[in-house]
Write an enzyme that holds these catalytic residues in place. Sequence first.
Site, PDB file in Angstrom:
ATOM      1  N   ARG A  51      30.171  27.844   4.480  1.00 11.92           N
ATOM      2  CA  ARG A  51      31.502  27.747   5.104  1.00 11.92           C
ATOM      3  C   ARG A  51      32.474  28.769   4.483  1.00 11.92           C
ATOM      4  O   ARG A  51      32.843  29.749   5.109  1.00 11.92           O
ATOM      5  CB  ARG A  51      32.024  26.301   4.968  1.00 11.92           C
ATOM      6  CG  ARG A  51      33.224  26.002   5.844  1.00 11.92           C
ATOM      7  CD  ARG A  51      34.546  26.497   5.319  1.00 11.92           C
ATOM      8  NE  ARG A  51      34.884  25.998   3.989  1.00 11.92           N
ATOM      9  CZ  ARG A  51      35.903  26.427   3.270  1.00 11.92           C
ATOM     10  NH1 ARG A  51      36.706  27.381   3.729  1.00 11.92           N
ATOM     11  NH2 ARG A  51      36.143  25.960   2.045  1.00 11.92           N
ATOM     12  N   ASP A  52      32.856  28.572   3.226  1.00 12.09           N
ATOM     13  CA  ASP A  52      33.876  29.460   2.642  1.00 12.09           C
ATOM     14  C   ASP A  52      33.336  30.881   2.535  1.00 12.09           C
ATOM     15  O   ASP A  52      34.081  31.860   2.649  1.00 12.09           O
ATOM     16  CB  ASP A  52      34.294  28.943   1.258  1.00 12.09           C
ATOM     17  CG  ASP A  52      35.726  29.319   0.891  1.00 12.09           C
ATOM     18  OD1 ASP A  52      36.343  30.093   1.630  1.00 12.09           O
ATOM     19  OD2 ASP A  52      36.218  28.845  -0.151  1.00 12.09           O
ATOM     20  N   HIS A 110      38.140  24.429  -7.418  1.00 14.13           N
ATOM     21  CA  HIS A 110      37.582  25.385  -6.439  1.00 14.13           C
ATOM     22  C   HIS A 110      38.167  26.762  -6.774  1.00 14.13           C
ATOM     23  O   HIS A 110      39.328  27.039  -6.487  1.00 14.13           O
ATOM     24  CB  HIS A 110      38.006  24.909  -5.041  1.00 14.13           C
ATOM     25  CG  HIS A 110      37.657  25.798  -3.892  1.00 14.13           C
ATOM     26  ND1 HIS A 110      36.666  25.498  -2.969  1.00 14.13           N
ATOM     27  CD2 HIS A 110      38.202  26.963  -3.451  1.00 14.13           C
ATOM     28  CE1 HIS A 110      36.626  26.429  -2.035  1.00 14.13           C
ATOM     29  NE2 HIS A 110      37.544  27.334  -2.302  1.00 14.13           N
ATOM     30  N   HIS A 130      38.116  30.974  -6.702  1.00 16.12           N
ATOM     31  CA  HIS A 130      37.653  32.269  -6.195  1.00 16.12           C
ATOM     32  C   HIS A 130      37.670  33.222  -7.396  1.00 16.12           C
ATOM     33  O   HIS A 130      38.367  32.991  -8.372  1.00 16.12           O
ATOM     34  CB  HIS A 130      38.550  32.743  -5.046  1.00 16.12           C
ATOM     35  CG  HIS A 130      38.308  31.975  -3.777  1.00 16.12           C
ATOM     36  ND1 HIS A 130      37.633  32.496  -2.708  1.00 16.12           N
ATOM     37  CD2 HIS A 130      38.613  30.701  -3.434  1.00 16.12           C
ATOM     38  CE1 HIS A 130      37.544  31.587  -1.745  1.00 16.12           C
ATOM     39  NE2 HIS A 130      38.137  30.479  -2.158  1.00 16.12           N
ATOM     40  N   CYS A 141      39.166  33.866   2.148  1.00 16.32           N
ATOM     41  CA  CYS A 141      39.822  33.144   3.247  1.00 16.32           C
ATOM     42  C   CYS A 141      40.442  34.180   4.158  1.00 16.32           C
ATOM     43  O   CYS A 141      41.199  35.035   3.700  1.00 16.32           O
ATOM     44  CB  CYS A 141      40.896  32.197   2.701  1.00 16.32           C
ATOM     45  SG  CYS A 141      41.884  31.436   4.003  1.00 16.32           S
ATOM     46  N   ASN A 190      34.098  33.504  -3.576  1.00 10.71           N
ATOM     47  CA  ASN A 190      34.158  32.320  -4.435  1.00 10.71           C
ATOM     48  C   ASN A 190      33.373  32.576  -5.712  1.00 10.71           C
ATOM     49  O   ASN A 190      32.544  33.483  -5.779  1.00 10.71           O
ATOM     50  CB  ASN A 190      33.484  31.133  -3.724  1.00 10.71           C
ATOM     51  CG  ASN A 190      34.256  30.644  -2.533  1.00 10.71           C
ATOM     52  OD1 ASN A 190      34.271  31.289  -1.499  1.00 10.71           O
ATOM     53  ND2 ASN A 190      34.886  29.503  -2.675  1.00 10.71           N
TER      54      ASN A 190
HETATM   55  P1  HMG Z   1      47.310  26.334  16.667  1.00  3.95           P
HETATM   56  O1  HMG Z   1      47.118  27.622  17.367  1.00  3.95           O
HETATM   57  O2  HMG Z   1      48.628  26.046  16.059  1.00  3.95           O
HETATM   58  O3  HMG Z   1      46.956  25.027  17.502  1.00  3.95           O
HETATM   59  O4  HMG Z   1      46.157  26.249  15.541  1.00  3.95           O
HETATM   60  P2  HMG Z   1      46.609  24.724  18.999  1.00  3.95           P
HETATM   61  O5  HMG Z   1      46.441  23.245  19.047  1.00  3.95           O
HETATM   62  O6  HMG Z   1      47.620  25.379  19.901  1.00  3.95           O
HETATM   63  O7  HMG Z   1      45.173  25.405  19.223  1.00  3.95           O
HETATM   64  C1  HMG Z   1      44.976  26.727  19.607  1.00  3.95           C
HETATM   65  C2  HMG Z   1      43.695  26.815  20.410  1.00  3.95           C
HETATM   66  O8  HMG Z   1      42.582  26.397  19.597  1.00  3.95           O
HETATM   67  C3  HMG Z   1      43.676  25.883  21.610  1.00  3.95           C
HETATM   68  O9  HMG Z   1      42.857  26.490  22.573  1.00  3.95           O
HETATM   69  C4  HMG Z   1      42.992  24.651  21.089  1.00  3.95           C
HETATM   70  O10 HMG Z   1      42.347  23.899  22.101  1.00  3.95           O
HETATM   71  C5  HMG Z   1      41.977  25.238  20.147  1.00  3.95           C
HETATM   72  P3  HMG Z   1      43.507  27.085  23.955  1.00  3.95           P
HETATM   73  O11 HMG Z   1      44.274  25.944  24.558  1.00  3.95           O
HETATM   74  O12 HMG Z   1      44.410  28.214  23.515  1.00  3.95           O
HETATM   75  O13 HMG Z   1      42.306  27.544  24.745  1.00  3.95           O
HETATM   76  N1  HMG Z   1      41.646  24.319  19.049  1.00  3.95           N
HETATM   77  C6  HMG Z   1      40.408  23.996  18.688  1.00  3.95           C
HETATM   78  N2  HMG Z   1      39.199  24.338  19.180  1.00  3.95           N
HETATM   79  C7  HMG Z   1      38.109  23.824  18.551  1.00  3.95           C
HETATM   80  N3  HMG Z   1      38.185  23.012  17.468  1.00  3.95           N
HETATM   81  C8  HMG Z   1      39.381  22.648  16.960  1.00  3.95           C
HETATM   82  C9  HMG Z   1      40.553  23.159  17.586  1.00  3.95           C
HETATM   83  N4  HMG Z   1      41.856  22.997  17.313  1.00  3.95           N
HETATM   84  C10 HMG Z   1      42.524  23.718  18.229  1.00  3.95           C
HETATM   85  N5  HMG Z   1      39.442  21.861  15.885  1.00  3.95           N
HETATM   86  C11 HMG Z   1      44.764  25.111  13.925  1.00  3.95           C
HETATM   87  C12 HMG Z   1      46.147  25.191  14.579  1.00  3.95           C
HETATM   88  C13 HMG Z   1      44.899  24.192  12.730  1.00  3.95           C
HETATM   89  C14 HMG Z   1      43.791  24.535  14.948  1.00  3.95           C
HETATM   90  C15 HMG Z   1      44.327  26.548  13.519  1.00  3.95           C
HETATM   91  O14 HMG Z   1      45.360  27.109  12.760  1.00  3.95           O
HETATM   92  C16 HMG Z   1      43.060  26.585  12.725  1.00  3.95           C
HETATM   93  O15 HMG Z   1      42.004  26.249  13.239  1.00  3.95           O
HETATM   94  N6  HMG Z   1      43.159  27.003  11.453  1.00  3.95           N
HETATM   95  C17 HMG Z   1      42.009  27.059  10.552  1.00  3.95           C
HETATM   96  C18 HMG Z   1      42.100  28.273   9.668  1.00  3.95           C
HETATM   97  C19 HMG Z   1      40.913  28.301   8.749  1.00  3.95           C
HETATM   98  O16 HMG Z   1      39.840  27.806   9.082  1.00  3.95           O
HETATM   99  N7  HMG Z   1      41.099  28.916   7.556  1.00  3.95           N
HETATM  100  C20 HMG Z   1      40.032  29.035   6.599  1.00  3.95           C
HETATM  101  C21 HMG Z   1      39.632  27.728   5.988  1.00  3.95           C
HETATM  102  S1  HMG Z   1      40.750  27.161   4.722  1.00  3.95           S
HETATM  103  C22 HMG Z   1      40.206  27.977   3.280  1.00  3.95           C
HETATM  104  O17 HMG Z   1      39.359  28.847   3.343  1.00  3.95           O
HETATM  105  C23 HMG Z   1      40.755  27.513   1.957  1.00  3.95           C
HETATM  106  C24 HMG Z   1      39.764  26.654   1.148  1.00  3.95           C
HETATM  107  O18 HMG Z   1      38.547  27.342   0.922  1.00  3.95           O
HETATM  108  C25 HMG Z   1      40.398  26.275  -0.196  1.00  3.95           C
HETATM  109  C26 HMG Z   1      40.977  27.504  -0.915  1.00  3.95           C
HETATM  110  O19 HMG Z   1      40.195  28.379  -1.339  1.00  3.95           O
HETATM  111  O20 HMG Z   1      42.206  27.548  -1.004  1.00  3.95           O
HETATM  112  C27 HMG Z   1      39.438  25.342   1.905  1.00  3.95           C
HETATM  113 MG    MG Z   2      38.169  28.747  -0.689  1.00  4.50          MG
END
Ligand code: HMG
Ligand code: MG
Length: 303
Positions: A16-17, A208, A210, A241, A250
């Site tokens: 995933r990450d 966690h 990086h 990310c 990471n």
């Molecule tokens: P948004 O654009 O504000 O929300 O995104 P929305 O509800 O308007 O959704 C936009 C579109 O996505 C829509 O489609 C939704 O249906 C669809 P459209 O109507 O335009 O065709 N949608 C989805 N589709 C499938 N599955 C879903 C989903 N949700 C909406 N679950 C949202 C808000 C939170 C969804 C978006 O910002 C998002 O998905 N963000 C995720 C970003 C991400 O994954 N970042 C990396 C992971 S975090 C990380 O790496 C940190 C970590 O490792 C810890 C660290 O190191 O700090 C964990």
């Molecule tokens: Mg991370």
Amino acid sequence: MKDVPRRVQIVEVGPRDGLQNEAARIPTADKIAFVDRLADAGHSIVEVSAFVSPKWVPQMADAAEVFAGITRKPGVRYTALVPNLAGLTRARDARVDEIAIFAAASETFSQRNINQSIDESLATYRAVTDAARAEGLRVRGYLSTCFGCPFEGAVAPAKVAGVAARLFDLGVYEVALSDTIGIAHPGQVPEVINAVTERIPLAHIALHFHDTRGTALVNVLAGLQSGVATFDASAGGLGGCPYAPGAAGNLATEDLLYMLDGLGIETGVRLEGIMDASRAIEPILGHPLPSRVVQAAKATKTK
Ligand code: HMG
Ligand code: MG
């Protein structure tokens, strides 16, 4: 070494990450083989993918297919990130064993990563956590930018502790204090842990890291000395990310294992098995893996 945990839980986040940040398209079959190899190496928790918006993170669009293709080993928990109720529905359909929600300690990163303020995200996550727990799914909580934010700079430990406590109060079993951009140094680690343990028991805290600045391992050592016994790592040191500029890989699972094995700390994970998983995925990525142990093994032709 005295006064460190004798056993450590490693949470493998490579699929995933790690893979969420790769520029090359990784075929779903290769992701499936990667997850299976990581479980074969002895991991008991593998974060397989993320049920996030495919518009935001196209690399994770095949989450359901990856879950459908893996060979589930008894005793292994296969998990995924879930940002909202739509993600929970997809995760449930894919038969995940548990989910992880992901909030941030800094407002700007929260906006950039999930398009919500911290308050808004905690309201979303309350709904997700309530629904997941009602179905018997365990929920883990990440807290990003605990040691610094790519947009705001320093984040006060008291602020981290405040959001961590709100995340824990939602009902997550563990809060993974995350160094999103690999900026932490070992002096900060006990400082942040001390602030957080005023609000959350130590046994419910994971770290966690990086490895952007090469401090991830020494931060683990500082975490061990503070009594933390759960650490996230990514095979080969894959990772980053997409919404955190400058976030490198990471902490590599191999590098973590090399140190923990050397210290005589049990993990249940075989270094050689992780190296096999990394060696198989490396040619598909189009760049060398950052893990020092992987690179040293290549250079010396040792395993
Ligand atoms: P948004 O654009 O504000 O929300 O995104 P929305 O509800 O308007 O959704 C936009 C579109 O996505 C829509 O489609 C939704 O249906 C669809 P459209 O109507 O335009 O065709 N949608 C989805 N589709 C499938 N599955 C879903 C989903 N949700 C909406 N679950 C949202 C808000 C939170 C969804 C978006 O910002 C998002 O998905 N963000 C995720 C970003 C991400 O994954 N970042 C990396 C992971 S975090 C990380 O790496 C940190 C970590 O490792 C810890 C660290 O190191 O700090 C964990
Ligand atoms: Mg991370």
